[in-house]
Structure formats: structure tokens, C-alpha cells
Design a protein around this motif. Structure first.
Motif, PDB file in Angstrom:
ATOM      1  N   GLU A  54      11.224   2.132   1.731  1.00 36.48           N
ATOM      2  CA  GLU A  54       9.979   2.692   1.207  1.00 36.48           C
ATOM      3  C   GLU A  54       8.847   2.408   2.194  1.00 36.48           C
ATOM      4  O   GLU A  54       8.812   1.362   2.829  1.00 36.48           O
ATOM      5  CB  GLU A  54       9.654   2.070  -0.152  1.00 36.48           C
ATOM      6  N   HIS A  55       7.941   3.350   2.362  1.00 37.23           N
ATOM      7  CA  HIS A  55       6.769   3.284   3.253  1.00 37.23           C
ATOM      8  C   HIS A  55       7.082   3.620   4.709  1.00 37.23           C
ATOM      9  O   HIS A  55       6.166   3.795   5.500  1.00 37.23           O
ATOM     10  CB  HIS A  55       6.078   1.915   3.202  1.00 37.23           C
ATOM     11  N   GLN A  66       9.203   9.982  -0.920  1.00 41.35           N
ATOM     12  CA  GLN A  66      10.520  10.097  -0.317  1.00 41.35           C
ATOM     13  C   GLN A  66      10.378  10.146   1.204  1.00 41.35           C
ATOM     14  O   GLN A  66       9.450  10.753   1.740  1.00 41.35           O
ATOM     15  CB  GLN A  66      11.223  11.364  -0.820  1.00 41.35           C
ATOM     16  N   TYR A  83      15.352   5.705   1.589  1.00 46.30           N
ATOM     17  CA  TYR A  83      14.499   5.943   0.422  1.00 46.30           C
ATOM     18  C   TYR A  83      14.482   7.435   0.134  1.00 46.30           C
ATOM     19  O   TYR A  83      13.459   8.088   0.111  1.00 46.30           O
ATOM     20  CB  TYR A  83      13.076   5.407   0.668  1.00 46.30           C
ATOM     21  N   LYS A  88      19.570   5.601  -2.109  1.00 40.79           N
ATOM     22  CA  LYS A  88      18.907   4.570  -1.315  1.00 40.79           C
ATOM     23  C   LYS A  88      19.954   3.711  -0.614  1.00 40.79           C
ATOM     24  O   LYS A  88      19.728   2.541  -0.316  1.00 40.79           O
ATOM     25  CB  LYS A  88      17.997   3.741  -2.219  1.00 40.79           C
ATOM     26  N   THR A 114      10.478  -3.825  -3.839  1.00 37.11           N
ATOM     27  CA  THR A 114      11.697  -3.043  -3.623  1.00 37.11           C
ATOM     28  C   THR A 114      12.460  -3.352  -2.344  1.00 37.11           C
ATOM     29  O   THR A 114      13.646  -3.061  -2.250  1.00 37.11           O
ATOM     30  CB  THR A 114      11.381  -1.532  -3.635  1.00 37.11           C
TER      31      THR A 114
END
Length: 381
Positions: A54-55, A66, A83, A88, A114
Motif C-alpha cells: 500500500e502507498h 490500488q 496491493y 495482495k 497493513t
């Protein structure tokens, strides 16, 4: 000097030589002089793939957005998404590109965050495929001793809690990986590049290191410390401060009386924290552009603060006093309400049902004590 795993990598060079490396990282994957782990592995070893949580690996993706696969513009190394909307996990095609997966992300020591599940999913996938997995360990900013909250229960797994950890679990990422690899019988080829100089009792301000935001939602150490309690508001119609300069420190909604709430919370004399009445207008997320009334949590003693207790007491106080309070519905049809996923079990019924908070917190203490005994066998420091 306190050094994270990446700062000690020269001592482990033989572990990486001659292998195709895939790196799972984020903007916190930095050396002590702010070089990136990406560049270190690219220049010193054979970095063949990047894997994005994520990110994004460079931090250019919004929370919850996403992430698509692309090519890293700085190194030309392909980036594969961990992600995705449909998964995942590491796919067999991704694993074909590497001999070893390396993980280097600063964790915050809280079950909801996460990145830890990106790591554990990848470790499990590597174990199944017979691939090596290495954690470049990093200190736990909240300390490696204090444990708070309940243990996540079977049936409540999600990407904000997918392993039976307490809410505040007092382990480094490397120690979590060792614990999961053993207790889940994955038997993966796991290596941990240890930190140097860190002692378990240390919180981040004790280390002398510079704070780097693990994500935009955790801008300061105090935010990370409070997050274990105030993240619960993500499962409600009360703003957790996203869209302000103080996420997880500002808690409020248009229907709250700021002074009344601050006075009631300060009257509880919770250790290590004071509540100040505030008014704020989020620029995004819940109540975007609307005036919210509530409190800012100020940490007055970081060692005495019990963020999980504080969060549940604040949530209970708002539930009891404001009829407009609501628990948010499930994110997807047929799934559990988000508050249940954050709590790791069903603690709340309907929005106004009473909760025996003292009994609940006593249950938490019992479970955290049991977890403390289990986790000690995986301590590296």
C-alpha cells in the motif's frame, strides 16, 4: 549508535551474493544517512524486482488506492503490485523472477497497520515456493516490551488483522516473521538481518534517530503512539482526523460537544494523556469541508500512556453520549463491520448497546499477558 538492518547489511553480504533479489519496501526503507534500500541493493547486489505494498514503493499512492505494476523510474527495475484489487499475494510469475524476497519497511507496532500482513503473506508465499525470505529488521518505535489489547480471533482475519497478534504487540517485524513462520508451520527459509544497539525498552524518541513518516497518516511519533487506540474510530461515523494535520490525534464529528467531551475524558484521569476541546474542518475523508467538534489527544507521558485503553474509553464515552453516533456498515456485502475487523472480534452489537468496558479491558489484560509469555521466545534483542 542504533542501526537498523539495512545499516548492517555489509555483515550479511554473503547471504545476498549471486542471488536474484526482489525487494518489498516503502519510503521508510532508508539507511541511517537517508539512502534508499532500493539503491543499496541495486548497486551492491542483483536487484531484479520491486514489490509494492500500500502507498507504493516511493510513497506516491494514496491510502487504500490500488497499485498497478510499473517500472521504477530511478533504477529501471520492474515494480509488481502487492496491493491489487484481486490479490495482495505474490503470484507464481512474480516468484519466478527472484531467488530471494527481501523486506524492509518501518512498522509502527500496531496490529491494524497493513504492512505487516504484506510481509507475512509474502513469507508464506515464499515458503510454499521454496524461496528464501529475508527481513531487514527495524526497531519497534513503541518499544519491544509493552503489549496491549486482545488477541485477534479466528474468523476475523482481514488486511487490518490477519494473524493472532495483540493490538500493540511489542515485537519487531523480524520477530513477528519468526513467530508466524514457526507457529503457522510455514517452515520458510527465513533470515533476519538484525538491528544493532536497540534495547527493547526504548521508544523511538530514545533512539536519537530522525522520524520518517511510515505513511502520511502517521506524521509524528505521538501519532503512532495514539494510533493503537484512535484507529478504532475508522469503524465509526466519527472522524479520526484524516484530512487534517493531526490524524489520529484529532477525534470529532459535527454532532459532538467539544467542551463536554474534553471535560468528561479529562475527568477519567487516564494516564499520560490530556484532552483539549477542538474544532476542525477536514479537507478530505469523513466530513470533508464540514466543521467537526471534538478533542485533540495530547501525550503528556509517553511511557505511562495506554493508547488501547484510551481509545476504547473515548469510543465508549462518545457512544453513550451522542445518539447520532453510528458504527459503519461492512465495506463489502457479506463481510463483517469494519469495527469488528479492527477489534479482531465482535465487541459491539448495535450502535447504542451498552458495553461493560471494565470487563472488556480486564479481558484485554488477560490476553495481553498470555501473548507476552508466548512472544518472549522469539525475542532477538
Amino acid at each position: 549508535m542504533i542501526r537498523n538492518g539495512i545499516d548492517c547489511i555489509a555483515n550479511y553480504a554473503d547471504l545476498f551474493k549471486g542471488k536474484r533479489l526482489g525487494l518489498i519496501t516503502s519510503p521508510t526503507g532508508l539507511t541511517q544517512d537517508f539512502g534508499t534500500t532500493i539503491q543499496v541493493l541495486h548497486e551492491q547486489f542483483n536487484l531484479t524486482a520491486l514489490f509494492s505494498p500500500e502507498h507504493g514503493v516511493r510513497g506516491d499512492q494514496a491510502a487504500g488506492a490500488q497499485v498497478d505494476s510499473y517500472q521504477d523510474p530511478m533504477t529501471g527495475v520492474p515494480v509488481y503490485s502487492l496491493y491489487r484489487e484481486d490479490s495482495k499475494r505474490l503470484s507464481p510469475e512474480m516468484l519466478d523472477e527472484v531467488d530471494m524476497i527481501v523486506y524492509d519497511i518501518q512498522d509502527v507496532g500496531v496490529r491494524y497497520y497493513t504492512f505487516i500482513y504484506t510481509m507475512l503473506y509474502a513469507l508464506e508465499d515464499c515458503a510454499r515456493a521454496g524461496k528464501e525470505f529475508t527481513v531487514l529488521d527495524r526497531l519497534n518505535p513503541l518499544d519491544g516490551v509493552t503489549v496491549e489489547g486482545n488477541i485477534l480471533k479466528q474468523g476475523y482475519q482481514s488486511f487490518v488483522g490477519n494473524y493472532p497478534l495483540c493490538i500493540r504487540y511489542g515485537l519487531t517485524a523480524g520477530e513477528v516473521a519468526m513467530m508466524a513462520n514457526d507457529q503457522m508451520n510455514w517452515n520458510g527459509k527465513l533470515h533476519v538481518v538484525r538491528c544493532e544497539g536497540w534495547e527493547r525498552e526504548m521508544q523511538f524518541p530514545d533512539t536519537g534517530r530522525n522520524w520518517v513518516m511510515p505513511s502520511l497518516g502517521i506524521p509524528r511519533f505521538d501519532t503512532a503512539l495514539l494510533y493503537g487506540g484512535t484507529c478504532l474510530f475508522e469503524g465509526t461515523n466519527v472522524s479520526e482526523g484524516r484530512g487534517t494535520a493531526a490524524p489520529f490525534e484529532l477525534i470529532g464529528a459535527p454532532f459532538i460537544d467539544a467542551y463536554r467531551l474534553a471535560n468528561e475524558m479529562n475527568g477519567k484521569k487516564l494516564p499520560g494523556v490530556m484532552f483539549r476541546p477542538v474544532y476542525f474542518q477536514p479537507y478530505s475523508s469523513k466530513y470533508q469541508g464540514e466543521l467537526c467538534r471534538g478533542v485533540q489527544l495530547h501525550v503528556t507521558d509517553r511511557h505511562a500512556l495506554q493508547p488501547v485503553v484510551t481509545g476504547f474509553m473515548l469510543l465508549d464515552t462518545i457512544r453513550r453520549n451522542y445518539e447520532d453516533f453510528r458504527l459503519l456498515p461492512p465495506l463489502k456485502e457479506g463481510s463483517r463491520p469494519f469495527i469488528d475487523l479492527l477489534c479482531g472480534e465482535k465487541l459491539y452489537g448495535d450502535d447504542t448497546a451498552s458495553v461493560d468496558v471494565p470487563a472488556l479491558l480486564e479481558q484485554f489484560r488477560t490476553e495481553s499477558q498470555a501473548f507476552t509469555r508466548i512472544k518472549q521466545q522469539y525475542h532477538l534483542y
